[in-house]
Design a protein around this motif. Structure first.
Motif, PDB file in Angstrom:
ATOM      1  N   ILE B  17     -59.631   2.406  26.397  1.00 48.50           N
ATOM      2  CA  ILE B  17     -59.089   3.149  27.540  1.00 48.50           C
ATOM      3  C   ILE B  17     -58.504   4.480  27.063  1.00 48.50           C
ATOM      4  N   PHE B  18     -57.717   4.419  26.011  1.00 40.25           N
ATOM      5  CA  PHE B  18     -57.104   5.653  25.515  1.00 40.25           C
ATOM      6  C   PHE B  18     -58.153   6.643  25.012  1.00 40.25           C
ATOM      7  N   VAL B  19     -59.172   6.148  24.325  1.00 34.60           N
ATOM      8  CA  VAL B  19     -60.229   7.050  23.833  1.00 34.60           C
ATOM      9  C   VAL B  19     -60.989   7.647  25.013  1.00 34.60           C
ATOM     10  N   ALA B  20     -61.240   6.825  26.029  1.00 39.43           N
ATOM     11  CA  ALA B  20     -61.942   7.334  27.220  1.00 39.43           C
ATOM     12  C   ALA B  20     -61.146   8.460  27.877  1.00 39.43           C
ATOM     13  N   LEU B  21     -59.835   8.243  27.990  1.00 43.96           N
ATOM     14  CA  LEU B  21     -58.991   9.293  28.596  1.00 43.96           C
ATOM     15  C   LEU B  21     -58.974  10.537  27.710  1.00 43.96           C
ATOM     16  N   ALA B  22     -58.896  10.318  26.393  1.00 42.44           N
ATOM     17  CA  ALA B  22     -58.869  11.455  25.463  1.00 42.44           C
ATOM     18  C   ALA B  22     -60.150  12.268  25.529  1.00 42.44           C
ATOM     19  N   ALA B 263     -57.831  13.271  17.416  1.00 46.54           N
ATOM     20  CA  ALA B 263     -56.379  13.117  17.276  1.00 46.54           C
ATOM     21  C   ALA B 263     -55.951  11.731  17.748  1.00 46.54           C
ATOM     22  N   MET B 264     -56.580  11.253  18.810  1.00 45.24           N
ATOM     23  CA  MET B 264     -56.247   9.924  19.339  1.00 45.24           C
ATOM     24  C   MET B 264     -56.580   8.844  18.315  1.00 45.24           C
ATOM     25  N   VAL B 265     -57.753   8.952  17.682  1.00 46.37           N
ATOM     26  CA  VAL B 265     -58.163   7.958  16.680  1.00 46.37           C
ATOM     27  C   VAL B 265     -57.205   7.992  15.495  1.00 46.37           C
ATOM     28  N   VAL B 266     -56.849   9.197  15.046  1.00 45.61           N
ATOM     29  CA  VAL B 266     -55.911   9.321  13.923  1.00 45.61           C
ATOM     30  C   VAL B 266     -54.560   8.706  14.298  1.00 45.61           C
ATOM     31  N   PHE B 267     -54.144   8.934  15.525  1.00 47.46           N
ATOM     32  CA  PHE B 267     -52.881   8.355  16.011  1.00 47.46           C
ATOM     33  C   PHE B 267     -52.928   6.827  15.917  1.00 47.46           C
ATOM     34  N   PHE B 268     -54.019   6.241  16.360  1.00 43.89           N
ATOM     35  CA  PHE B 268     -54.142   4.788  16.300  1.00 43.89           C
ATOM     36  C   PHE B 268     -54.158   4.294  14.864  1.00 43.89           C
ATOM     37  N   ILE B 269     -54.814   5.033  13.985  1.00 45.81           N
ATOM     38  CA  ILE B 269     -54.852   4.624  12.578  1.00 45.81           C
ATOM     39  C   ILE B 269     -53.432   4.625  12.015  1.00 45.81           C
ATOM     40  N   ILE B 270     -52.675   5.664  12.349  1.00 38.86           N
ATOM     41  CA  ILE B 270     -51.315   5.770  11.812  1.00 38.86           C
ATOM     42  C   ILE B 270     -50.427   4.647  12.342  1.00 38.86           C
TER      43      ILE B 270
ATOM     44  N   PHE C 109     -66.403   4.603  21.205  1.00 34.62           N
ATOM     45  CA  PHE C 109     -65.326   3.620  21.377  1.00 34.62           C
ATOM     46  C   PHE C 109     -65.278   2.651  20.212  1.00 34.62           C
ATOM     47  N   PHE C 110     -66.453   2.236  19.755  1.00 31.45           N
ATOM     48  CA  PHE C 110     -66.487   1.288  18.642  1.00 31.45           C
ATOM     49  C   PHE C 110     -65.996   1.923  17.345  1.00 31.45           C
ATOM     50  N   VAL C 111     -66.247   3.215  17.166  1.00 33.82           N
ATOM     51  CA  VAL C 111     -65.720   3.903  15.992  1.00 33.82           C
ATOM     52  C   VAL C 111     -64.199   3.841  16.013  1.00 33.82           C
ATOM     53  N   ALA C 112     -63.623   4.064  17.185  1.00 31.57           N
ATOM     54  CA  ALA C 112     -62.161   4.037  17.299  1.00 31.57           C
ATOM     55  C   ALA C 112     -61.623   2.651  16.979  1.00 31.57           C
ATOM     56  N   SER C 113     -62.229   1.612  17.564  1.00 31.06           N
ATOM     57  CA  SER C 113     -61.686   0.261  17.337  1.00 31.06           C
ATOM     58  C   SER C 113     -61.935  -0.181  15.901  1.00 31.06           C
ATOM     59  N   ALA C 114     -63.083   0.197  15.320  1.00 29.36           N
ATOM     60  CA  ALA C 114     -63.351  -0.168  13.926  1.00 29.36           C
ATOM     61  C   ALA C 114     -62.381   0.548  12.998  1.00 29.36           C
ATOM     62  N   SER C 115     -62.100   1.814  13.284  1.00 25.73           N
ATOM     63  CA  SER C 115     -61.160   2.580  12.461  1.00 25.73           C
ATOM     64  C   SER C 115     -59.768   1.950  12.528  1.00 25.73           C
ATOM     65  N   TYR C 116     -59.342   1.584  13.740  1.00 23.76           N
ATOM     66  CA  TYR C 116     -58.008   0.987  13.902  1.00 23.76           C
ATOM     67  C   TYR C 116     -57.897  -0.283  13.074  1.00 23.76           C
ATOM     68  N   ARG C 117     -58.967  -1.055  13.023  1.00 27.19           N
ATOM     69  CA  ARG C 117     -58.920  -2.332  12.331  1.00 27.19           C
ATOM     70  C   ARG C 117     -59.111  -2.175  10.829  1.00 27.19           C
ATOM     71  N   LEU C 129     -59.682   5.708   1.221  1.00 28.88           N
ATOM     72  CA  LEU C 129     -60.590   5.735   2.364  1.00 28.88           C
ATOM     73  C   LEU C 129     -59.870   6.225   3.601  1.00 28.88           C
ATOM     74  N   LEU C 130     -58.666   5.708   3.785  1.00 32.02           N
ATOM     75  CA  LEU C 130     -57.851   6.064   4.940  1.00 32.02           C
ATOM     76  C   LEU C 130     -57.541   7.563   4.938  1.00 32.02           C
ATOM     77  N   LEU C 131     -57.104   8.069   3.780  1.00 29.70           N
ATOM     78  CA  LEU C 131     -56.746   9.494   3.697  1.00 29.70           C
ATOM     79  C   LEU C 131     -57.975  10.376   3.928  1.00 29.70           C
ATOM     80  N   ALA C 132     -59.098  10.004   3.328  1.00 30.76           N
ATOM     81  CA  ALA C 132     -60.327  10.786   3.513  1.00 30.76           C
ATOM     82  C   ALA C 132     -60.711  10.829   4.982  1.00 30.76           C
ATOM     83  N   ALA C 133     -60.599   9.690   5.665  1.00 32.87           N
ATOM     84  CA  ALA C 133     -60.957   9.632   7.087  1.00 32.87           C
ATOM     85  C   ALA C 133     -60.063  10.556   7.900  1.00 32.87           C
ATOM     86  N   ILE C 134     -58.753  10.540   7.599  1.00 26.80           N
ATOM     87  CA  ILE C 134     -57.821  11.374   8.370  1.00 26.80           C
ATOM     88  C   ILE C 134     -58.104  12.855   8.114  1.00 26.80           C
TER      89      ILE C 134
END
Lengths: 395, 285, 203
Positions: B17-22, B263-270, C109-117, C129-134
């Motif tokens: 949802i957040f990525v879609a909005l972003a 930026a949204m993806v980086v935010f989630f990673i952080i 969307f899957f890139v985002a969820s895979a990255s988060y995990r 890996l994390l730093l390179a991705a950011i």
């Protein structure tokens, strides 16, 4: 002429006109009042095109002095050919200005030809001196690929040597590959949970070595599946791959002593369209909720979709591909990943066949030689010696 | 489960949802002033632009459309900006496709973006004289090899069914000898790699590439070896080429959405890492 | 057959120069016939699912209906079925084209969820890996310039991301490609010499 002084005798107007015309004619070779013809092309050479199947002659020349400049700006060249220097020449091709080579692919083998280059400008043309005789013939070996032949022979002989040593009983050490060690675990998990196993052999046809490697691994996985009495489905993107998978799985069930448990319906064709196949397989994952998913073979953009959906349904995932662009997705999203050459090593690893393990050793020898060449080449290039790097150029 | 543990086990649908909005919201917004200046022009993009700038008017350039509709958002802007650049420099363009939908994409680019462009209309482009579309041919790299000997044999007729040899532009084009640059727009196989190996290395013709962001790392080694004149990667590469050539289009417009979604993806990673370290710390206690 | 392909790579003399084209033509012919196998199999499996009302039989019904509609539309329009204005063209551009694009777009969307995990600093390698991705995600967009435009030239995000792409990434790609090439040589040799026959049902 009313505005000219009256001139008689030696300086009469008629004599003056004649004198001036003669003067212009004499100084013309200097090109001050140039004629319409450009300078011809120079030094025309014609020779048999090297390393080819024949019927081809390469013609080279030096540019006309008027090429792209001068009063008679050459705009193109015509390539003229004749069976003898004195016979009539016919046009066999054209070449734009600035070019100095043309390959005539309409020559007949063992027939002598002579070539002339006609330089064309907007107002005229001029022919060069004919070339020497040229005869086309096919060659038996592409000398430009000598380096490739040497590399192929060295690596192939290395592989053959280690296969021979393995067949003599010499033990070959092979490091553990986590993804392959986990095959039993994955199949066992599916059996315990009573859920299916899905094996995806990639989205490419049998002409890809990755697909061949994948179908080979399928044979070993299918044997485990048969032994454990688990259920497996193999949806395919290509009909030929489906046929190969069926044969492989059938034989695996036969070797496991359970031919009656095999069913053709578990190995089926979906569609050749990349994302049509992706959506069909994704739907299967979501509905069937398999316990284990094998993603082995040649993948493209759909790799992450498979991996993420497989993860979302809680399956253990063992992936393997030699597509460098897709490896990061599998590494990030799957439990185990066979990276690049590990996919090709898998069948030897799983079979534990000494001869096949020997071929892995040969692969390692090739890698060692490549590393040595890179190291030596880097050092030499640093000191300005480019010969080794040039030797590795492929044509 | 406390807040951080819940965050660690966050349902992926919230992320969606957040990525879609972003992605969606920036499409309706205008980029802030100075945003265009921040689009980076990398050396491979500049290298391609400079090469095209140096080509004399009348030079022939081939564009290979090796992609299909799913990758249009990344590659179509690259095609349009490159075509505009070529036509403004009075270059002649030969379009082909090794993917079935490639020539269709080429036609779209010409009909929707090039022939309707106010800056290009005065050029009065004529099909067959200034540009041709030779259509699709099956055979992947074998088509490239055949073109190296005779393009008309590889593509006997154009997209509209006219014999290739009858097209005025193709009169003095037999093989790659007269082609000054091949610009390959690639989404997979066959793609830039095949053009480098089978056209560039084999026949010596200059190759440049426009790839999806995923393909770019695979072909970037060929930049360093000089086997590629230039390489555009993903929407960032397309926007960079639009900026340097001055023909701003869809890639530039979409960069805001891409920036916000990154930026949204980086935010989630952080925050994912924060949750990981905090819950790990509590477990140790 | 494998050795023939290897030989023709080095020997241009006729008839070797024609082997590759002959081989490829035969592959095209066989693949063409094999498509019928696949289509028949698809129809058979889908029909059985519908008949037995197995799990997901509705999807099988949609598959058959879609297949029939496209086939009939294509046959009805004749040889110009791909031209604008035909029903085949309309179905392709209003249904197939957007569906294909949507499946590809799902990747975002899957890139985002895979990255988060996946991008967790569990150990040294994962942290790299994390730093390179950011760095790459920020450096590839104008955002990187907003965040690091004040920094010296070599330390700006866009320069760091370019460095990562030009050096570590390229080196890694090359190493993997060399390994893959050697793996292909080894597998091909095993297949050509008959050592490896599992993929055709052998030992």
């Amino acid at each position: 002429m009313p505005f000219c002084p009256k001139l008689k005798g030696r300086y009469s107007p008629t004599k003056l006109v004649w004198f001036i015309s003669l003067f212009l004619l004499l100084i013309n070779p200097a090109g001050i009042f140039s004629q319409d013809t450009p300078q011809p092309a120079q030094a025309v050479q014609a020779f048999d095109t090297p390393d080819d199947a024949g019927k081809s002659i390469t013609v080279q020349w030096q540019l006309s002095a008027d090429d792209g400049k001068g009063l008679n700006n050459v705009v193109s060249y015509e390539i003229l050919r004749s069976p003898s220097p004195e016979a009539e020449y016919t046009n066999v091709g054209d070449s734009p200005r600035g070019t100095t080579e043309y390959v005539d692919n309409s020559a007949k083998d063992k027939t002598p030809y002579y070539y002339k280059i006609r330089a064309l400008s907007k107002t005229g043309s001029s022919d060069s001196v004919p070339s020497a005789e040229a005869v086309s013939s096919p060659q038996w070996f592409k000398t430009e690929r000598t380096n490739a032949l040497i590399v192929v022979l060295v690596i192939s002989l290395g592989i053959v040597y280690f296969i021979y040593r393995a067949s003599q009983g010499k033990e070959m050490f092979v490091r553990k590959i986590a993804g392959l060690e986990a095959v039993d675990e994955a199949v066992g998990r599916a059996t315990e949970m009573g859920k299916k196993i899905f094996y995806i052999p990639g989205v490419y046809d049998m002409d890809s070595m990755q697909t061949v490697a994948s179908v080979t691994i399928l044979g070993h996985v299918a044997r485990r599946v048969a032994e454990y009495d688990a259920k497996m489905e193999v949806p395919n993107c290509y009909s030929l791959v489906m046929v190969a998978c069926r044969e492989t799985v059938k034989q695996a069930y036969l070797k496991a002593g359970k031919p009656d448990r095999y069913s053709d319906d578990n190995i089926y064709y979906l569609t050749q369209d990349q994302f049509g196949y992706t959506s069909a397989v994704s739907g299967l994952f979501v509905r069937e909720k398999p316990a284990a998913i094998f993603l082995q073979g040649h993948f493209f953009a759909e790799s992450l979709i498979f991996a993420e959906i497989g993860n979302s349904v809680g399956a253990i995932q063992i992936a393997g591909t030699a597509q460098p662009t897709q490896l990061p997705f599998f590494v990030a999203a799957c439990d185990y990943t066979l990276i690049g050459e590990e996919l090709f090593a898998a069948s030897s690893y799983l079979s534990k066949n000494p001869k096949l393990l020997g071929s892995l050793k040969g692969q390692d020898l090739g890698k060692f030689l490549m590393m040595a060449a890179i190291l030596v080449g880097s050092i030499l290039t640093t000191f300005g010696i480019y010969n080794l790097a040039k030797w590795f150029t492929y044509r | 489960m406390n807040f951080w543990q819940k965050l660690l086990a966050l349902d992926r649908r919230y992320i969606f949802i957040f990525v879609a909005l972003a992605l969606l919201i920036p499409l309706f917004l205008t980029a802030p002033p100075g945003f265009l200046k921040k689009i980076d022009i990398s050396p491979p993009v500049k290298s391609l632009y400079d090469y095209v700038e140096k080509l004399p008017p009348g030079s022939k350039v081939m564009i290979a459309f090796d992609y299909d509709p799913p990758t249009t958002p990344e590659l179509q802007p690259m095609a349009v900006s490159f075509l505009k650049h070529c036509f403004m420099r009075d270059l002649k363009v030969i379009m082909i496709g090794l993917w079935p939908q490639g020539p269709v994409q080429a036609q779209f680019a010409m009909e929707q973006d090039i022939l309707t462009d106010e800056a290009i209309k005065p050029k009065n482009l004529q099909y067959g004289v200034d540009y041709v579309n030779l259509g699709f041919q099956a055979g992947n790299e074998f088509v490239i090899l055949r073109m190296g000997n005779d393009i008309a044999a590889a593509f006997p007729a154009d997209y509209f069914g006219t014999r290739t040899r009858e097209l005025p532009l193709m009169k003095d084009v037999k093989n790659f000898d007269n082609i000054r640059l091949i610009y390959n727009l690639s989404a997979g196989y066959p793609g830039t790699y095949e053009w480098v190996i089978f056209a560039g290395d084999r026949f010596g013709v200059k190759i440049a590439g426009g790839n999806t962001a995923v393909q770019y790392p695979h072909n970037s080694p060929y930049l360093q070896t000089g086997q590629l004149v230039g390489l555009l990667g993903g929407m960032a590469g397309a926007a960079a080429y639009e900026k340097i050539s001055g023909y701003l289009g869809k890639a530039t417009r979409y960069m805001l959405a891409q920036a916000v979604s990154h930026a949204m993806v980086v935010f989630f990673i952080i925050i994912g890492n924060l949750a990981y370290f905090i819950t790990r710390g509590r477990k140790s206690e | 057959m494998g050795f023939v392909y290897v030989i023709q790579f080095f020997v241009p003399h006729p008839p070797f120069d024609k082997f590759q084209n002959w081989g490829n033509d035969w592959i095209q012919i066989i693949a063409g016939f094999a498509i019928f196998l696949g289509i028949l199999n698809l129809l058979k499996v889908s029909s059985e699912k519908i008949y037995k009302k197995s799990k997901g039989w509705g999807y099988a019904a949609i598959t058959i209906v879609g297949f029939l509609i496209m086939t009939i539309a294509g046959l009805y329009e004749g040889k110009d079925y791909q031209n604008p204005g035909t029903s085949f063209y309309w179905i392709y551009f209003t249904m197939f084209f957007p569906l294909n694009s949507t499946m590809f777009a799902i990747l975002a969307f899957f890139v985002a969820s895979a990255s988060y995990r996946a991008f967790r600093a569990r150990n040294k390698e994962a942290t790299l890996l994390l730093l390179a991705a950011i760095f790459l995600m920020l450096g590839r967009t104008p955002l990187g310039d907003y965040l690091s435009g004040w920094a010296p030239d070599g330390w700006q995000l866009k320069n760091i991301s370019d460095w990562i792409m030009d050096f570590p990434q390229t080196a890694g790609q090359r190493a993997i490609m060399i390994g893959i090439a050697l793996g292909i040589i080894s597998t091909s040799l095993r297949v050509i010499t008959g050592l490896e026959r599992t993929f055709v049902g052998g030992e």
